[in-house]
Design an enzyme around this catalytic site. Structure first.
Site, short mmCIF file in Angstrom:
data_model
loop_
_atom_site.label_atom_id
_atom_site.label_comp_id
_atom_site.label_asym_id
_atom_site.label_seq_id
_atom_site.Cartn_x
_atom_site.Cartn_y
_atom_site.Cartn_z
N SER A 1 0.83 -1.20 0.00
CA SER A 1 0.00 0.00 0.00
C SER A 1 0.87 1.26 0.00
CB SER A 1 -0.96 -0.05 1.20
OG SER A 1 -1.97 0.91 1.09
N HIS B 1 -7.51 -5.78 0.59
CA HIS B 1 -6.37 -4.88 0.47
C HIS B 1 -5.18 -5.33 1.32
CE1 HIS B 1 -4.10 -1.27 -0.12
NE2 HIS B 1 -4.19 -0.90 1.14
#
Length: 295
Positions: free
Chosen positions: A123, A277
């Site tokens: 991320s 995610h």
């Protein structure tokens, strides 16, 4: 785990994993900070080329402890799990953008004399290693970018809610994690997400619980975290190996951005892992199947 290797794509494709938009070169960033880290070297038996692993927004080196130990053992390569600025045990500063994050990590490589390193980032950490690779391709041997792409893209709408919830927790001057969880619940419905965010809570003697991370600073940095500092792949390109890993239930690396990845990282491979995610923590066993990429 399905895999395809490719160069630059002329049309979006759906691909998977197997074992490498740009701006003008950014100016040197001088105000670097010393980064906290944990070294996992399998009791000194991991002596190969180093691997750095960088966490995402609101995370820390602790998030990557298990995978770091496993990779050090399986690959005989030392793993440096890093706390990026404003996270974990690293120092706080008002500046929080990818140029600064990349410069800090480059300084870490130099300080510890780490050569031919593999950079793994999730991320926010993924955009950091991409920035490093495009700023200074000689800083590393290859990169693994987990669930992010080299584009300007708005963060999931949940992230502003998370910081709002964390600010509410601090304002309430809670004295227990249970109180903090109750306040945070309307802003983060998922229990695993709340547990992740609350790992940042610390206790001081005779004082309410507070977050280790500077919540206000990171609130102001959300727009910078959505941006990517490169826009012209003709000027900045990373011609070494790059592996892009995406969660099948995440929207951060859509098929539409695959051609852009190929322009900046022409030797890239793309892997799909059944996860949201938080790919590494949600499906560590599947992530580890890409170990041969690191051999």
């Amino acid at each position: 785990m399905r895999v395809l290797t490719s160069r630059v794509f002329s049309s979006p494709l759906r691909l998977s994993w197997r074992c490498s938009r740009s701006f003008h070169a950014s100016p040197a960033y001088r105000d670097t900070i010393d980064l906290a880290y944990d070294l996992h070297d399998n009791n000194g038996q991991a002596t190969g080329a180093p691997i750095l692993i960088l966490h995402g927004l609101f995370g820390s080196k602790k998030n990557n402890r298990s995978i770091s130990k496993a990779l050090a053992r399986d690959l005989a390569r030392p793993i440096y799990a890093i706390d990026l600025r404003n996270h974990g045990e690293s120092a706080h500063t008002k500046t929080h953008n990818y140029t600064a994050l990349a410069a800090d990590t480059e300084a870490f490589l130099k300080k510890h004399n780490l050569k031919d390193a593999t950079l793994i980032g999730h991320s926010m950490g993924a955009k950091t290693v991409m920035t490093m690779a495009l700023r200074n391709p000689d800083c590393c041997a290859d990169i693994i970018a987990v669930d992010n792409a080299p584009v300007d893209a708005a963060l999931a709408s949940d992230f502003p809610k998370y910081v709002e919830g964390m600010r509410k927790v601090e304002e309430a001057k809670v004295t227990s994690p249970k109180e903090a969880d109750a306040i945070l619940e309307p802003y983060a419905k998922s229990l695993p997400v709340r547990q992740f965010l609350l790992t940042n809570l610390i206790r001081s003697p005779s004082e309410p619980l507070k977050f280790r991370i500077p919540v206000r600073t990171l609130t102001h940095a959300l727009d910078d975290m959505a941006d990517f500092p490169f826009t012209d792949p003709e000027k900045n390109r990373f011609n070494k190996r790059a592996l892009f890993v995406r969660g099948t239930r995440s929207h951060y690396v859509s098929d539409d951005v695959i051609p852009i990845i190929g322009k900046f990282f022409p030797r890239f491979e793309l892997a799909d892992i059944e996860a949201g995610h938080w790919v590494i923590s949600e499906n560590p066993e599947e992530f580890k199947r890409g170990e041969y990429y690191l051999c």
